[in-house]
Write a protein that holds these residues in place. Structure first.
Motif, PDB file in Angstrom:
ATOM      1  N   PHE A   1       0.864  -1.221   0.032  1.00 37.27           N
ATOM      2  CA  PHE A   1      -0.083  -0.022  -0.225  1.00 37.27           C
ATOM      3  C   PHE A   1       0.877   1.424   0.035  1.00 37.27           C
ATOM      4  CE2 PHE A   1      -1.933   3.439   2.740  1.00 37.27           C
ATOM      5  CZ  PHE A   1      -3.202   3.779   1.623  1.00 37.27           C
ATOM      6  N   SER A   2       1.897   1.081   0.906  1.00 36.68           N
ATOM      7  CA  SER A   2       2.864   2.447   0.879  1.00 36.68           C
ATOM      8  C   SER A   2       3.529   2.374  -0.362  1.00 36.68           C
ATOM      9  CB  SER A   2       3.848   2.377   2.080  1.00 36.68           C
ATOM     10  OG  SER A   2       3.108   2.134   3.258  1.00 36.68           O
ATOM     11  N   ARG A   3       4.050   1.439  -1.054  1.00 33.88           N
ATOM     12  CA  ARG A   3       4.660   1.590  -2.092  1.00 33.88           C
ATOM     13  C   ARG A   3       3.887   1.801  -3.435  1.00 33.88           C
ATOM     14  NH1 ARG A   3       6.148  -4.386  -4.908  1.00 33.88           N
ATOM     15  NH2 ARG A   3       6.974  -3.692  -7.283  1.00 33.88           N
ATOM     16  N   TYR A   4       2.413   1.651  -3.393  1.00 39.62           N
ATOM     17  CA  TYR A   4       1.633   1.596  -4.476  1.00 39.62           C
ATOM     18  C   TYR A   4       0.798   3.241  -4.354  1.00 39.62           C
ATOM     19  CZ  TYR A   4       2.003  -3.035  -6.105  1.00 39.62           C
ATOM     20  OH  TYR A   4       2.496  -4.241  -6.759  1.00 39.62           O
ATOM     21  N   LYS A   5       1.054   3.994  -3.018  1.00 41.41           N
ATOM     22  CA  LYS A   5       0.248   4.881  -2.904  1.00 41.41           C
ATOM     23  C   LYS A   5       0.198   6.181  -4.257  1.00 41.41           C
ATOM     24  CE  LYS A   5      -1.124   7.718   1.102  1.00 41.41           C
ATOM     25  NZ  LYS A   5      -0.953   7.986   2.621  1.00 41.41           N
ATOM     26  N   SER A   6       1.628   6.378  -4.340  1.00 42.59           N
ATOM     27  CA  SER A   6       1.731   7.340  -5.528  1.00 42.59           C
ATOM     28  C   SER A   6       1.029   7.097  -6.850  1.00 42.59           C
ATOM     29  CB  SER A   6       3.317   7.519  -5.791  1.00 42.59           C
ATOM     30  OG  SER A   6       3.924   8.118  -4.823  1.00 42.59           O
ATOM     31  N   SER A   7       0.949   5.599  -7.005  1.00 43.26           N
ATOM     32  CA  SER A   7       0.346   5.140  -8.215  1.00 43.26           C
ATOM     33  C   SER A   7      -1.181   5.486  -8.208  1.00 43.26           C
ATOM     34  CB  SER A   7       0.671   4.011  -8.497  1.00 43.26           C
ATOM     35  OG  SER A   7       0.145   3.226  -9.630  1.00 43.26           O
ATOM     36  N   MET A   8      -1.765   5.105  -6.908  1.00 37.83           N
ATOM     37  CA  MET A   8      -2.993   5.294  -6.656  1.00 37.83           C
ATOM     38  C   MET A   8      -3.609   6.883  -7.210  1.00 37.83           C
ATOM     39  SD  MET A   8      -3.529   3.376  -2.962  1.00 37.83           S
ATOM     40  CE  MET A   8      -3.485   1.706  -2.871  1.00 37.83           C
ATOM     41  N   VAL A   9      -2.772   7.748  -6.661  1.00 39.79           N
ATOM     42  CA  VAL A   9      -3.079   9.085  -7.092  1.00 39.79           C
ATOM     43  C   VAL A   9      -2.977   9.309  -8.523  1.00 39.79           C
ATOM     44  CG1 VAL A   9      -2.431  11.448  -6.335  1.00 39.79           C
ATOM     45  CG2 VAL A   9      -2.479   9.860  -4.710  1.00 39.79           C
ATOM     46  N   GLN A  10      -1.688   9.096  -8.980  1.00 40.12           N
ATOM     47  CA  GLN A  10      -1.436   9.304 -10.329  1.00 40.12           C
ATOM     48  C   GLN A  10      -2.114   8.555 -11.327  1.00 40.12           C
ATOM     49  OE1 GLN A  10       2.885   8.743 -10.343  1.00 40.12           O
ATOM     50  NE2 GLN A  10       3.352  10.284  -8.922  1.00 40.12           N
ATOM     51  N   ASN A  11      -2.330   7.486 -11.006  1.00 44.35           N
ATOM     52  CA  ASN A  11      -3.320   6.587 -12.398  1.00 44.35           C
ATOM     53  C   ASN A  11      -4.638   6.316 -11.819  1.00 44.35           C
ATOM     54  OD1 ASN A  11      -0.921   6.218 -13.756  1.00 44.35           O
ATOM     55  ND2 ASN A  11      -0.043   4.965 -11.913  1.00 44.35           N
ATOM     56  N   PHE A  12      -5.332   7.100 -11.056  1.00 44.80           N
ATOM     57  CA  PHE A  12      -6.523   6.807 -10.487  1.00 44.80           C
ATOM     58  C   PHE A  12      -7.574   6.753 -11.821  1.00 44.80           C
ATOM     59  CE2 PHE A  12     -10.888   7.719  -8.680  1.00 44.80           C
ATOM     60  CZ  PHE A  12     -10.893   6.543  -7.718  1.00 44.80           C
ATOM     61  N   ASP A  13      -8.704   5.728 -11.680  1.00 46.34           N
ATOM     62  CA  ASP A  13      -9.260   5.598 -12.908  1.00 46.34           C
ATOM     63  C   ASP A  13     -10.936   5.841 -12.402  1.00 46.34           C
ATOM     64  OD1 ASP A  13     -10.997   4.706 -14.948  1.00 46.34           O
ATOM     65  OD2 ASP A  13      -9.950   2.717 -14.996  1.00 46.34           O
ATOM     66  N   PHE A  14     -11.020   7.039 -12.778  1.00 46.88           N
ATOM     67  CA  PHE A  14     -12.280   7.702 -12.560  1.00 46.88           C
ATOM     68  C   PHE A  14     -13.591   6.924 -13.019  1.00 46.88           C
ATOM     69  CE2 PHE A  14     -10.061  11.341 -10.621  1.00 46.88           C
ATOM     70  CZ  PHE A  14     -10.865  11.529  -9.470  1.00 46.88           C
ATOM     71  N   ASP A  15     -13.328   6.441 -14.218  1.00 50.39           N
ATOM     72  CA  ASP A  15     -14.456   5.811 -15.022  1.00 50.39           C
ATOM     73  C   ASP A  15     -14.775   4.289 -14.247  1.00 50.39           C
ATOM     74  OD1 ASP A  15     -14.770   7.439 -17.063  1.00 50.39           O
ATOM     75  OD2 ASP A  15     -13.259   6.460 -18.273  1.00 50.39           O
TER      76      ASP A  15
END
Length: 541
Positions: free
Chosen positions: A303-317
């Motif tokens: 979760f800590s490792r992916y936290k940036s990706s969650m923000v940068q690559n969030f899929d609103f669809d």
């Protein structure tokens, strides 16, 4: 030779004298330390045994009238102007244009001219403990929060810190008899179900839910405890979760809580979990590595490792599809924005300098909150991506606006007693933050009144200001539809047939501030921290 002998004798004598002096000094120091230790034991024992003051509620009034008030209709968003509200035995008997009732017939007349009446507010995510009677309950009432859903519970033994359904139901009984100042506890929770590590040694094995066959015993236990829902946490085993979802309704119990980390949000919604807590639920699901996170045994590290990706690559669809699924299945979301807001601002001294800190026990601030502040501050200031936690918080705010626009049900919850979450006060801050996310003031008010009342199947009694409903009312000095912060401008509160005037509400705040800073209260809190088996496993997990 003789002189040498004499010199040696003198040296030995001096050594013996020094040894004796040192021995006497050590004995003296040990006596002083023993006396000091004894004194500390006595002081701590006296503090633990020191009787707690009882906060007496005002007298109940059988017949009350609120004169010439403006009533906020949280269903329509309209305002009934200049109305008299007749209350008998805690029930709204009539609402009519002003001047139709004879004032001499009432035990209490409240001047509502230029005031605004809303239903009592709800907090749908709290954590009460054995000290809540002194540190939380007065603040809920002082802030117009008359109904709460507590998300904590107990196992088969009474805990030194957490309370279970039996204690909360006794508080409700005392409230109905006007024996205490407290909110109404709606929907009783189990202990948080988070896998084997969350269950202390000595507790029955079925609490661990290691096997599907344990589910029946588990649900039978909580049914007998008058529990309404099972508090789901992250690490419950997928098979156990599915079996819980399958059997719970047979025991008249439902599921609510976190999104299980090893189950997709889509499956959890379809399996019937009725509410999902906190702002992370869509973050876990709507980014490229969601499957890796869900299938990893080391999900916390990932979760800590992916936290940036969650923000940068969030899929609103994808999030939109899940929000629409929640709406179709009548699943509710309680974002508890205050928790993410703290994480995002733990490095900000202006944020940390909160005037409500005086209402929190010194021990909690020093032993619990200070560690949270330090850990989150270090993460925020050391992160090369410039405060990922703040970006995380901001994108969750956008999700709330989107979910609301799609018609998903949102409820106000705060997560008392988490760091920088303040009983009562944080409900008003959550309302402000929901409006900042895109909800209108009336939509935010619904999230703290009629929506949770419907969720709890109590909308025939609570949630609106209508004839035939309980007189759970907050009287405001100004219109909350013009500015949501006007919910904080409280003139008075009606709850269980008792009227709490502005003077009484201020007294309750002062009372809690005094309790939070008192030596004996803090020693009691410290003892419960150290003695609680459930707290120990939660902190170690």
């Amino acid at each position: 030779m003789f002189l040498s002998y004499v010199t040696s004798f003198e040296q030995n004598r001096r050594l013996v004298d020094i040894t004796l002096q040192m021995k006497k000094l050590v004995i003296k120091i040990l006596k002083l330390l023993s006396l000091l230790l004894l004194l500390l034991v006595v002081v701590f024992t006296v503090a633990i045994l020191w009787p707690m003051p009882k906060l007496e509620p005002p007298a109940k009034q059988s017949r009350i009238v609120i004169k010439s008030a403006n009533i906020i209709d949280v269903k329509s968003g309209g305002i009934l102007i200049d109305r008299d509200i007749l209350i008998e035995n805690n029930t709204i008997k009539h609402i009519d244009t002003t001047g139709k009732f004879r004032l001499e017939e009432f035990d209490l007349t409240i001047d509502g001219e230029n005031k605004y009446v809303i239903p009592g507010l709800w907090d749908m995510h709290t954590h009460s403990n054995v000290h809540s009677e002194w540190l939380h309950h007065p603040l809920y009432i002082a802030n117009g929060v008359t109904n709460i859903r507590d998300m904590s519970g107990a196992l088969n033994e009474r805990d030194a810190y957490w309370v279970g359904s039996k204690t909360r139901l006794q508080w409700n009984t005392d409230l109905a008899k006007n024996k205490r100042v407290a909110p109404r506890y709606v929907l009783q929770s189990s202990y948080q179900i988070d896998g084997e590590a969350s269950v202390p040694k000595g507790a029955p094995d079925f609490f661990k839910l290691n096997n599907r066959k344990d589910v029946g015993k588990f649900l039978s236990f909580y049914r007998d405890e008058n529990t309404d829902f099972i508090k789901i946490y992250q690490q419950i085993k997928p098979d156990s979760y599915r079996e819980l979802a399958k059997q719970a309704s047979k025991y008249k119990i439902h599921l609510a809580g976190h999104k299980p980390i090893f189950i997709t949000l889509e499956e959890a919604i379809k399996l019937g979990q009725r509410s999902f807590e906190h702002g992370r639920i869509f973050m876990y699901e709507c980014f490229p590595y969601a499957d890796s996170l869900r299938l990893s045994p080391n999900w916390k590290q990932n979760f800590s490792r992916y936290k940036s990706s969650m923000v940068q690559n969030f899929d609103f669809d994808q999030a939109k599809q899940l929000m629409e699924l929640m709406k179709q299945n009548n699943a509710h979301w309680t974002p508890t924005l205050q928790t993410l807001k703290f994480e995002a601002n733990a490095h900000d001294e202006n944020f940390l300098d909160n005037p409500h800190l005086e209402y929190v026990s010194t021990i909690r601030k020093k032993l619990w909150w200070s560690f949270d502040i330090s850990n989150n501050k270090e993460k925020n200031l050391s992160n090369k991506d410039e405060f990922v936690s703040r970006s995380f918080y901001e994108i969750v705010r956008k999700q709330i606006g989107l979910a609301n626009s799609l018609g998903a049900s949102i409820m106000v919850g705060t997560d008392v007693t988490d760091s920088y979450v303040f009983a009562g006060f944080s409900v008003h801050q959550e309302l402000r933050d929901l409006v900042a996310c895109g909800l209108s003031p009336i939509e935010a008010l619904k999230a703290a009144t009629i929506v949770p009342a419907r969720y709890a199947n109590l909308d025939n009694e609570l949630g609106t200001v209508e004839k035939g409903k309980l007189a759970d009312l907050v009287i405001l000095n100004d219109n909350p539809l013009h500015a949501i912060e006007n919910t904080e401008e409280i003139f008075g509160v009606l709850h269980e047939g008792v009227y709490y005037s502005r003077g009484a509400l201020d007294e309750y705040k002062d009372y809690t501030a005094s309790m939070a800073s008192s030596f004996h209260m803090n020693i009691k809190v410290l003892k419960s921290f150290l003695s609680s088996k459930l707290l120990r496993v939660q902190f170690n997990d």
